[in-house]
Scaffold this motif. Structure first.
Motif, mmCIF file in Angstrom:
data_model
loop_
_atom_site.group_PDB
_atom_site.id
_atom_site.type_symbol
_atom_site.label_atom_id
_atom_site.label_comp_id
_atom_site.label_asym_id
_atom_site.label_seq_id
_atom_site.Cartn_x
_atom_site.Cartn_y
_atom_site.Cartn_z
ATOM 1 N N VAL A 3 43.943 80.254 38.096
ATOM 2 C CA VAL A 3 43.358 79.602 37.206
ATOM 3 C C VAL A 3 41.816 79.241 37.903
ATOM 4 C CG1 VAL A 3 42.612 77.706 35.551
ATOM 5 C CG2 VAL A 3 45.004 78.773 35.794
ATOM 6 N N PRO A 4 40.606 80.055 37.194
ATOM 7 C CA PRO A 4 39.246 79.743 38.043
ATOM 8 C C PRO A 4 39.175 78.556 37.895
ATOM 9 C CG PRO A 4 38.979 80.856 35.869
ATOM 10 C CD PRO A 4 40.635 80.929 36.191
ATOM 11 N N VAL A 5 38.161 77.895 38.938
ATOM 12 C CA VAL A 5 37.834 76.507 39.111
ATOM 13 C C VAL A 5 36.258 76.145 38.519
ATOM 14 C CG1 VAL A 5 37.717 74.525 40.439
ATOM 15 C CG2 VAL A 5 39.600 75.960 40.686
ATOM 16 N N LEU A 6 35.941 75.341 37.726
ATOM 17 C CA LEU A 6 34.466 75.379 37.345
ATOM 18 C C LEU A 6 34.374 74.150 38.342
ATOM 19 C CD1 LEU A 6 32.211 76.110 35.510
ATOM 20 C CD2 LEU A 6 33.084 74.483 33.868
ATOM 21 N N GLY A 261 36.349 67.130 38.198
ATOM 22 C CA GLY A 261 35.613 65.765 38.056
ATOM 23 C C GLY A 261 34.800 65.396 39.175
ATOM 24 N N VAL A 262 33.970 64.204 38.806
ATOM 25 C CA VAL A 262 33.181 63.871 40.127
ATOM 26 C C VAL A 262 33.994 63.457 41.291
ATOM 27 C CG1 VAL A 262 32.897 61.468 39.253
ATOM 28 C CG2 VAL A 262 30.920 62.668 40.485
ATOM 29 N N ASP A 263 35.308 63.252 41.131
ATOM 30 C CA ASP A 263 36.201 62.660 42.077
ATOM 31 C C ASP A 263 36.835 64.001 42.866
ATOM 32 O OD1 ASP A 263 37.857 63.272 39.992
ATOM 33 O OD2 ASP A 263 38.823 60.968 40.060
ATOM 34 N N GLY A 264 36.630 65.030 42.433
ATOM 35 C CA GLY A 264 37.240 66.191 42.844
ATOM 36 C C GLY A 264 38.553 66.545 41.957
ATOM 37 N N LYS A 265 39.072 65.700 41.271
ATOM 38 C CA LYS A 265 40.470 66.006 40.422
ATOM 39 C C LYS A 265 39.974 67.304 39.626
ATOM 40 C CE LYS A 265 42.521 61.515 41.203
ATOM 41 N NZ LYS A 265 43.000 60.321 40.547
ATOM 42 N N ARG A 266 41.039 67.942 39.078
ATOM 43 C CA ARG A 266 40.895 69.026 38.125
ATOM 44 C C ARG A 266 41.568 68.705 36.978
ATOM 45 N NH1 ARG A 266 41.737 74.318 42.276
ATOM 46 N NH2 ARG A 266 40.427 73.702 43.833
ATOM 47 N N ARG A 267 40.958 69.335 35.930
ATOM 48 C CA ARG A 267 41.493 68.928 34.461
ATOM 49 C C ARG A 267 41.559 70.282 33.879
ATOM 50 N NH1 ARG A 267 42.266 64.654 30.901
ATOM 51 N NH2 ARG A 267 41.652 65.279 28.685
ATOM 52 N N ARG A 268 42.790 70.796 33.417
ATOM 53 C CA ARG A 268 43.091 72.067 32.842
ATOM 54 C C ARG A 268 42.413 71.948 31.366
ATOM 55 N NH1 ARG A 268 46.889 75.841 34.181
ATOM 56 N NH2 ARG A 268 46.210 74.995 36.192
ATOM 57 N N ARG A 302 35.497 61.222 29.210
ATOM 58 C CA ARG A 302 35.027 62.711 29.683
ATOM 59 C C ARG A 302 33.779 62.452 30.505
ATOM 60 N NH1 ARG A 302 34.785 66.472 25.173
ATOM 61 N NH2 ARG A 302 33.148 65.137 24.350
ATOM 62 N N ALA A 303 32.961 61.567 30.148
ATOM 63 C CA ALA A 303 31.643 61.190 30.760
ATOM 64 C C ALA A 303 32.030 60.613 32.135
ATOM 65 C CB ALA A 303 30.576 60.185 30.095
ATOM 66 N N GLU A 304 32.858 59.780 32.120
ATOM 67 C CA GLU A 304 33.051 59.132 33.172
ATOM 68 C C GLU A 304 33.725 60.271 34.421
ATOM 69 O OE1 GLU A 304 35.549 55.182 35.060
ATOM 70 O OE2 GLU A 304 35.635 55.627 33.209
ATOM 71 N N ARG A 305 34.868 61.072 33.777
ATOM 72 C CA ARG A 305 35.245 62.133 34.850
ATOM 73 C C ARG A 305 34.148 63.088 35.189
ATOM 74 N NH1 ARG A 305 39.114 62.442 30.504
ATOM 75 N NH2 ARG A 305 37.943 64.250 30.022
ATOM 76 N N LEU A 306 33.378 63.369 34.541
ATOM 77 C CA LEU A 306 32.136 64.479 34.685
ATOM 78 C C LEU A 306 30.981 63.736 35.731
ATOM 79 C CD1 LEU A 306 31.681 66.628 31.642
ATOM 80 C CD2 LEU A 306 32.588 67.403 33.758
#
Length: 401
Positions: A3-6, A261-268, A302-306
């Motif tokens: 899966v590509p990563v953004l 996310g800003v913490d490096g974690k990924r969300r599908r 979402r704002a907190e994750r990004l």
């Protein structure tokens, strides 16, 4: 297939671009230009709180500094370029979307008949025919014009008189439409007197509407989970949005991406296939003061994750327990949310009570000057002739931020 990563930086740029916050804010903010902004966003939330400017006006001003509140009033009452109804809350919505709101009207009608009969004061259902007839016979009316013999409560959300509830029910179910606002009070009329026939008469198939809703939500978010797609307009159910994503993915209209996310974690999440083909859009680096109800911040998680920015509105928090203030405005600089500011209009003065920069932000001389210039523009927009700064206009971020 992987899966590509953004990346987080790219995700923030795309997200801000889709929410009209990446480009330098220019344009007249009225007429066709305002219509373009509203179409780009999908809707603008309406809110009555007015400590400095109403939410919908500040949302539009952040994207078009020359915007003035009368422009949205004219779009509703004269140009019929927008209509008022419900998404996750009351909203101004581009008129072209009206045919797809017929599904919402039907769903609200069934839902509110159950809910409001249980917990609204009085028997509103018995007043529906009378309220409808009053408007048919006497023309556009507000809540003060119906149920004049009924006992009035506080007028708050939980204490409408029966005819007021009937009026709102007829609006939410599509039989009435908001013709104009007087102050911030809605004035209703028969739908056929307000909504142009070109959009009032067509009735899309529910499946067509659900496709329009889900595709439109994804395109305005850039990337999203099925739950975020459902929540955008708050009409499609989570199950319907999930089914739409499955169908769209099966024929290649959307693809899975992992959003960092800003913490490096990924969300599908899901996105259009071409999202990763182009370089992320450039983001204008200037400062903007945002409404607490800005579309980019509506989903707090979402704002907190990004952005790594934790924001909670404290209107309903008792004053001694507030961390910041009654109605605190987030401050955006480029692709970063750098702090929050507590300010309120006091007559002709915009009183700045405090500014809390994020702990990762250094408030150097140039950033302070940019924030002061932003506040001066805000004062002008809010009809203030001067600024005042209480308790010092900068405060260090708390150690827990």
């Amino acid at each position: 297939m992987s899966v590509p990563v953004l990346t987080n930086r790219a995700a923030r740029a795309i997200f801000l671009d889709r929410h009209g916050l990446a480009k330098r804010p220019v344009g007249p903010g009225k007429g066709a230009d305002l219509a373009d902004v509203l179409d780009h966003l999908g809707f603008v939330q309406l809110d009555s709180v007015n400590t400095f400017a109403r939410a919908h006006d500040l949302i539009l001003h952040a994207r078009r500094p020359r915007y003035r509140p009368q422009a949205l009033e004219l779009a509703l009452s004269r140009d019929r370029a927008v209509f008022e109804h419900w998404t996750h809350d009351a909203a101004a919505i581009p008129m072209a979307a009206y045919p797809h709101w017929k599904l919402r009207f039907a769903r609200d009608r069934a839902l509110l008949q159950r809910q409001w009969s249980a917990w609204r004061r009085g028997d509103f259902a018995s007043q529906i025919e009378q309220v409808h007839r009053h408007i048919a016979d006497h023309g556009a009316s507000g809540s003060r014009d119906v149920g004049r013999d009924e006992a009035k409560g506080s007028g708050g959300w939980w204490d409408w008189h029966s005819s007021k509830t009937a009026l709102e029910f007829l609006w939410r179910s599509g039989e009435l439409a908001v013709s104009r606002r007087e102050g911030f009070r809605k004035v209703y009329d028969l739908t056929e007197r307000v909504i142009p026939d070109a959009v009032r008469l067509p009735t899309p198939d529910p499946e067509e509407t659900l496709d329009w809703l889900c595709a439109g939500a994804l395109d305005r978010l850039g990337f999203a989970t099925s739950g975020e797609i459902a929540a955008f307009w708050a009409t499609a159910t989570p199950a319907e949005a999930k089914a739409w994503c499955s169908r769209a993915a099966s024929h290649g209209a959307i693809v899975e991406v992992d959003v960092q996310g800003v913490d490096g974690k990924r969300r599908r999440s899901f996105a259009r296939p071409d999202l990763l083909d182009a370089a992320p859009p450039p983001v204008y680096g200037g400062l903007r003061i945002l409404s607490p109800f800005d579309p980019a911040l509506r989903d707090r998680a979402r704002a907190e994750r990004l952005f790594g920015f934790t924001y909670r509105i404290e209107i309903f928090v008792p004053a001694p327990r507030r961390r910041y203030g009654y109605y605190v405005f987030p401050v955006l600089e480029g692709d970063r949310l750098i702090g929050r500011i507590d300010m309120k209009r006091d007559g002709a003065v915009l009183a700045v009570r405090a500014f809390w920069p994020d702990s990762r932000v250094r408030m150097g001389k140039s950033r302070k000057a940019a924030l002061l210039a932003c506040l001066e523009r805000a004062a002008t927009f809010g009809g203030c002739t001067s600024l005042s700064f209480e308790n010092g206009w900068l405060r260090p971020a708390s150690s827990s931020e």
